[in-house]
Design a protein around this motif. Structure first.
Motif, PDB file in Angstrom:
ATOM      1  N   SER A  85      -7.077   0.801  -2.061  1.00  0.00           N
ATOM      2  CA  SER A  85      -7.248   0.713  -0.572  1.00  0.00           C
ATOM      3  C   SER A  85      -5.841   1.287  -0.455  1.00  0.00           C
ATOM      4  CB  SER A  85      -7.769  -0.368   0.204  1.00  0.00           C
ATOM      5  OG  SER A  85      -6.268  -1.413   0.412  1.00  0.00           O
ATOM      6  N   TYR A  86      -6.253   2.374   1.088  1.00  0.00           N
ATOM      7  CA  TYR A  86      -4.470   2.972   1.120  1.00  0.00           C
ATOM      8  C   TYR A  86      -4.353   3.033   2.355  1.00  0.00           C
ATOM      9  CZ  TYR A  86      -6.957   7.029   2.616  1.00  0.00           C
ATOM     10  OH  TYR A  86      -8.017   8.146   3.446  1.00  0.00           O
ATOM     11  N   TYR A 130      -2.137  10.326  -1.379  1.00  0.00           N
ATOM     12  CA  TYR A 130      -2.312   8.922  -0.913  1.00  0.00           C
ATOM     13  C   TYR A 130      -0.834   8.489  -0.257  1.00  0.00           C
ATOM     14  CZ  TYR A 130      -6.806   8.504  -2.002  1.00  0.00           C
ATOM     15  OH  TYR A 130      -7.554   9.415  -2.451  1.00  0.00           O
ATOM     16  N   LEU A 138       0.998  -1.069   0.043  1.00  0.00           N
ATOM     17  CA  LEU A 138      -0.068   0.167  -0.447  1.00  0.00           C
ATOM     18  C   LEU A 138       0.868   1.287  -0.061  1.00  0.00           C
ATOM     19  CD1 LEU A 138      -3.026  -1.230   2.094  1.00  0.00           C
ATOM     20  CD2 LEU A 138      -2.680  -1.051   0.034  1.00  0.00           C
ATOM     21  N   THR A 139       2.634   1.097  -0.247  1.00  0.00           N
ATOM     22  CA  THR A 139       3.438   2.363  -0.033  1.00  0.00           C
ATOM     23  C   THR A 139       3.306   2.761  -0.873  1.00  0.00           C
ATOM     24  OG1 THR A 139       4.731   0.895   0.527  1.00  0.00           O
ATOM     25  CG2 THR A 139       4.182   2.555   2.970  1.00  0.00           C
ATOM     26  N   LYS A 157       1.370   2.915  -5.329  1.00  0.00           N
ATOM     27  CA  LYS A 157       0.466   3.468  -6.715  1.00  0.00           C
ATOM     28  C   LYS A 157       0.123   2.140  -7.566  1.00  0.00           C
ATOM     29  CE  LYS A 157      -1.347   6.345  -9.746  1.00  0.00           C
ATOM     30  NZ  LYS A 157      -1.069   7.584 -10.779  1.00  0.00           N
ATOM     31  N   LEU A 193     -10.187   3.467  -0.934  1.00  0.00           N
ATOM     32  CA  LEU A 193     -10.104   4.901  -1.544  1.00  0.00           C
ATOM     33  C   LEU A 193     -11.275   5.295  -2.046  1.00  0.00           C
ATOM     34  CD1 LEU A 193      -7.202   3.276  -4.654  1.00  0.00           C
ATOM     35  CD2 LEU A 193      -6.957   4.719  -2.050  1.00  0.00           C
ATOM     36  N   THR A 227      -6.563   0.290   7.255  1.00  0.00           N
ATOM     37  CA  THR A 227      -6.664   0.546   5.751  1.00  0.00           C
ATOM     38  C   THR A 227      -8.482   1.128   5.111  1.00  0.00           C
ATOM     39  OG1 THR A 227      -7.858  -1.738   5.622  1.00  0.00           O
ATOM     40  CG2 THR A 227      -5.309  -2.024   5.477  1.00  0.00           C
ATOM     41  N   ARG A 285      -2.106   0.423  -4.088  1.00  0.00           N
ATOM     42  CA  ARG A 285      -3.313   0.599  -3.572  1.00  0.00           C
ATOM     43  C   ARG A 285      -4.006   0.494  -4.215  1.00  0.00           C
ATOM     44  NH1 ARG A 285       0.421   4.919  -2.163  1.00  0.00           N
ATOM     45  NH2 ARG A 285       0.465   5.882  -3.747  1.00  0.00           N
ATOM     46  N   SER A 305       0.792  12.589  -5.323  1.00  0.00           N
ATOM     47  CA  SER A 305      -0.374  11.805  -4.854  1.00  0.00           C
ATOM     48  C   SER A 305      -1.075  12.230  -3.587  1.00  0.00           C
ATOM     49  CB  SER A 305      -0.508   9.855  -5.274  1.00  0.00           C
ATOM     50  OG  SER A 305      -1.425   9.430  -4.420  1.00  0.00           O
TER      51      SER A 305
END
Lengths: 258, 258
Positions: A30-31, A150, A19-20, A22, A98, A95, A25, A148
């Motif tokens: 999700s992030y 995120y 999740l770190t 792109k 998005l 978590t 994600r 980004s």
């Protein structure tokens, strides 16, 4: 609802680590929120958290306020250290999906807005979102070429303000033109002393309008500067070449909206 | 005057590496500037650089403006990567002696000053020094408990402003009391809405006085708040809990001195 995870090869652990990036994600839509402050802000703002992950210590410390209806995963200390990207990991994460909010229409957007034109530094971006929140703005538009929202460092610097203001990715040409067509002022920012001194501009009427901040090195794109109502300059009295973009944004936003 | 260094075990290399630590800086009474921007600022400000270190590429790129009377060391790319602490090292550095300027006396200090009370984050500190420079202040006093001004991240964030404003380490009690005894205003900052709204305070007469910024988490120490002329508050309109300390400092400094 609590599951213990002890293998670093566990499929979920791999997904959380991803999740770190792109790609990670996008694959899981999700992030990741890192650290108790952000997790707490998300809970307070009633955000749709999909899972809480933490070390035994962290989960115990916050047990009283963790929601019982969200999946919870207990991680070993060594696994927790491999998730997220903080230098000093706190051992607790959540978590989040998005967001799939309906896109905001610049023809009807209300209140004050911050437009980011190719701002690169994650800490600067997060700090500007936090400052926009503090100044009472409605939202922040991330124009093309801005980093980004995120990225873990952006999320950390926002300190939960992403749950308080609207964040939009869009073309700034469209937004500037829509605002000026609606007679809402859009103030660009500029390093050129020929531009308007920001101290000579009155607060935005009804706090409805926008401020544009540009790239750290190059400033705002010239084609966007030509579309604004006016471009503002913060006079530099000493020998510094420029202000940090987040500091400049704070000075201008609090002048116009604060 | 140019010497090539190819062994990572070279004694000088070890000394340069040690400059990221307080112990290393103390032993050699020197500190490190990383990256061309800072080296260039030091040259422009006619600072007493003791050595320039760089990769062959970097030294060649800047050969025209490097001083001929300063020791210059050409490093292999792999050695250059082990010096300093930037995530993306630029391959050029300079060493500088720790300054031994006569201590500045708060009884006679002129102009505007920023006082830092236990500010911790190196990026915030550096950005505040840069902002103080831009706002035309004379200097910055680092009170007890504030992070060192020689940390690499502080130096990077200052962007050369350490060569334009005076940096002093001192007891803030002494400075605040000396200023108020001289009838120079000292404005503390506070998260308490009971404090004075900063917008209702006029710019400091003759730009002679001080602003105090406090610790990121705890704000300014209560015993210092009691010594100030007045404590200011920046009203928060949205749901953010607070402003980043460097942004708050920028807003207040530009209001009072800008």
């Amino acid at each position: 609802m609590k599951e213990k995870i002890t293998s670093s090869q566990n499929k979920r652990v791999k997904q959380w680590r991803a999740l770190t990036s792109k790609k990670g994600r996008k694959q899981t839509q999700s992030y990741l929120l890192e650290g108790w402050h952000l997790v707490q802000e998300a809970l307070k703002a009633d955000q749709p958290i999909t899972a809480i992950l933490g070390t035994a210590d962290q989960l115990a410390a916050h047990a009283a306020v963790l929601p019982s209806d969200v999946d919870c995963f207990e991680l070993t200390d060594s696994i927790a250290k491999t998730i997220g990207d903080a230098n000093t990991p706190q051992g607790i994460f959540a978590t989040m999906p998005l967001p799939h909010a309906a896109p905001v229409d610049p023809q009807t957007a209300q209140g004050g807005w911050l437009f980011l034109d190719q701002v690169q530094d994650p800490g600067n971006i997060g700090t500007m979102v936090r400052t926009a929140d503090a100044a009472g703005l409605t939202g922040v538009v991330f124009g093309r070429g801005s980093a980004s929202r995120y990225l873990p460092k952006v999320l950390r610097s926002m300190q939960g303000s992403q749950f308080h203001v609207q964040l939009v990715e869009a073309d700034l040409h469209d937004w500037i033109q829509a605002f000026t067509a609606r007679h809402l002022p859009v103030y660009g920012t500029n390093l050129d002393p020929q531009a308007q001194d920001y101290r000579n501009v009155d607060p935005v009427p009804l706090a409805a309008g926008a401020v544009v901040m540009g790239n750290e090195g190059n400033g705002m794109a010239p084609d966007l500067q030509r579309l604004t109502t006016r471009n503002l300059y913060i006079p530099i009295k000493g020998q510094a070449e420029s202000l940090n973009v987040a500091v400049a944004a704070g000075i201008v936003m609090f002048r116009l909206f604060g």
